[in-house]
Every structure is written in C-alpha cells, then in structure tokens.
Design an enzyme around this catalytic site. Sequence first.
Site, PDB file in Angstrom:
ATOM      1  N   PRO A 176      -5.191 -13.560 151.157  1.00 53.07           N
ATOM      2  CG  PRO A 176      -5.452 -11.554 149.970  1.00 53.07           C
ATOM      3  CD  PRO A 176      -4.504 -12.716 150.168  1.00 53.07           C
ATOM      4  CB  ALA A 235      -9.736 -13.137 147.781  1.00 56.08           C
ATOM      5  N   GLY A 236     -10.061 -16.039 145.757  1.00 54.23           N
ATOM      6  CA  GLY A 236      -9.592 -16.634 144.499  1.00 54.23           C
ATOM      7  C   GLY A 236      -8.101 -16.883 144.438  1.00 54.23           C
ATOM      8  CG  LEU A 237      -5.564 -14.303 145.699  1.00 53.49           C
ATOM      9  CD1 LEU A 237      -4.828 -13.219 146.485  1.00 53.49           C
ATOM     10  CD2 LEU A 237      -5.165 -14.223 144.233  1.00 53.49           C
ATOM     11  N   GLY A 238      -6.411 -19.120 146.299  1.00 47.40           N
ATOM     12  CA  GLY A 238      -6.034 -20.479 146.696  1.00 47.40           C
ATOM     13  C   GLY A 238      -5.686 -20.638 148.169  1.00 47.40           C
ATOM     14  CB  SER A 239      -6.559 -18.727 151.254  1.00 44.51           C
ATOM     15  OG  SER A 239      -7.942 -18.876 151.340  1.00 44.51           O
ATOM     16  CB  SER A 240      -9.412 -23.340 150.929  1.00 46.46           C
ATOM     17  OG  SER A 240      -9.487 -23.785 149.600  1.00 46.46           O
ATOM     18  CG  ASP A 265      -7.101 -23.679 143.670  1.00 48.86           C
ATOM     19  OD1 ASP A 265      -6.841 -23.489 142.474  1.00 48.86           O
ATOM     20  OD2 ASP A 265      -7.985 -23.038 144.287  1.00 48.86           O
TER      21      ASP A 265
HETATM   22  C1  MEV Z   1      -9.910 -22.580 141.226  1.00 52.62           C
HETATM   23  O1  MEV Z   1      -9.180 -21.606 141.934  1.00 52.62           O
HETATM   24  C2  MEV Z   1     -10.954 -21.996 140.375  1.00 52.62           C
HETATM   25  C3  MEV Z   1     -11.885 -22.899 139.621  1.00 52.62           C
HETATM   26  O2  MEV Z   1     -11.316 -23.225 138.343  1.00 52.62           O
HETATM   27  C4  MEV Z   1     -12.255 -24.151 140.377  1.00 52.62           C
HETATM   28  C5  MEV Z   1     -11.236 -25.292 140.308  1.00 52.62           C
HETATM   29  O3  MEV Z   1     -10.366 -25.298 139.464  1.00 52.62           O
HETATM   30  O4  MEV Z   1     -11.384 -26.203 141.139  1.00 52.62           O
HETATM   31  C6  MEV Z   1     -13.134 -22.085 139.368  1.00 52.62           C
END
Ligand code: MEV
Length: 324
Positions: free
Chosen positions: A104, A107-112, A155
Amino acid sequence: MNSKINSFSAPGKIILFGEHSVVYGYPAIAIAIDKRARTIISSENEDKRGFLHVPDLYPNNFFPFIKKENMPRDIAAHLKIIKYFTDSSPSKKLPYISITSDIPISAGLGSSAAVIVSLTKALSYYYDTYTSLDEINHIAFKGEIIQHKTPSGIDNTIATYGGGIYYHNGKIVNISVPSSSFYITVANSMVKRNTKDLVLKVRQKYEKDKETVQSLFIQIDTIVKEALKAIKEKDIAHLGELMNQNQKILDKLGVGHPEISKIIKIFKQSNSLGAKLTGAGGGGCVIGLFHKKEDAIKAVNRSRENNYQSFLTLSTNIGVKKDE
Ligand code: MEV
C-alpha cells in the site's frame, strides 16, 4: 548490458519500534514483510529512448529520462537513480522501465524505499555493473533523500537486506524475529500521509521544545532496547505491552490520528497483545500483535467491516532479488 525483460523486487516493511526517534540517531526495530515492489526493465526499446512508467500512480505518463521542474518527487528520485547508472555506463541503449507494487502506497509500509531498491538492482543488472547489496542500499538512500529529505535510512536498509533488523545510526544487527510465536495484523486507516511532512512536524516540535521531545525519544530508546530483549527471550506478552507504550509516546509526539486510535480499539476488542502505528503515522497503517491466529483473523475481519484495508502479514528474509 543484459537484454530481454527482467523483473526485480524488494520487500516492504513494518517498523515494530522506534519510528521518528530513529531519525535522530536512536535505534529502531523493523521487519521485512511479504509484500513487494517490482521493477520490470526491458531493453526491447527500438527507438533508444528511455521511459519510466509507474502505472499505479501515473497510468497515462511515460516519463523520459530528463529531469524537469515540478516533477513529482518520487519520479525525480527515480530519475536520479537512473542518471547515476546511465552516466557511468558505456552503453547508450536506454531501458524501458515499469514499476508496480503490492505494498500500500503512502501508508507507512516502506513502499517508496522498496521501489527505489528494486529499481537500483534492476539498473545494476541491466548495465551489468557489479553492485553489492551495500552499494544498492547506499544508492537507494540517495533516492530516499530526494523523497523524504531527512530519512533515517531504515526503510531502504530493510528493503535491501530483508529479514529483521535492529537499526542504529546506519548500522544493522540482524535479529531473528520469532514469527512462529505470534501473528501480526496490519490495518490501513486509508488516511494518506506523507513521511516528509510528518518528519518535519516532529522536527518543528523538537526545535520548539528540545527538552520535552528529547525525553520522549529517550523513552522510545528504552522501549526499543527492552523490545530487543523481549524478542530474544520470545516474551511476546511483554512485546505487546511495549508496543502500547511506544504508541502512547508517538501520540505525544503528535503523529497519532483518530483513525489510528479507532483501529487500535478494534484490535484490542480482538484480543491484541499490543498495537501501534507503524511508519510515520498521521494516518497510514496500524500493526497489532496477536498470540492466536484466530484473534488476528478476527482483527482483520473487523477492520474490513469498518472499511479499512487489512491483512495478516508474514515476515520475509528475502531482500532485493531478481525474480524468476
Ligand atoms: C520511516 O518509515 C519512518 C520514520 O522513522 C522516518 C525515517 O525513519 O526515515 C518516521
């Protein structure tokens, strides 16, 4: 130069503990998950012009390899990686590149990061340059900087190597996550957010009141270290408690969201041992830790009934790779 059509993929991730404080040099724990981003690279490009296509996001755009003003940030990052390889390669034949992902987005799951890492691997194969995993990770980090300005690097690191890692100041310790002893449910609040903006929000809070924010980071630091111990000792109940504690601090940092709190409640009603946001927060995904599979599935079903995208996730040891 390698020919034909080839596919390369890299995994998404969940941060179990330590998001945001990791940007300031504190440790974090993350695991790679069984959802991947994919770069398909082809040399069957008769007109010799290179194109980048990201059908999920820009179905009608075929981006030539020329950087322009006001380009979407993600495309600018991809072009920077492409330029790195085209500049150093004797071959002038440019590839056709298509990027897709089942992670997704936003959404915070590291897609980029998974996209950038799979793209880097694909280009190194296409141009026949030996690029070690450490180099792939390093190049991908440059792309992450374009997208997120001050990323911690966690990430791209997890997307490159896979598995479970304890990440501290760019250094990694591989950890064996006892995934057979628990289940992790992910629910996507469907509130799209942007890592760069959330990292900036925390930065502004930090600049305004260093003492308070620093003390929150130190509390997260303690949680991360305790979590590492709990993972080693397979103390899953304690791991759950630590997730709840980490969430409370993330709320204090201002990266919570009412939808995140709603999902955490749904997970609790399904007997989660602990739950927290994962990634930058402000929306995005929530993870829940469960002892029993039936409870984890219950949490998935209840989340779906409430219109959240939800799934049971598995960790993977497979980092970036050439697909068969
Ligand atoms: C990474 O998915 C989330 C953060 O900790 C930013 C980062 O580590 O670069 C907020």
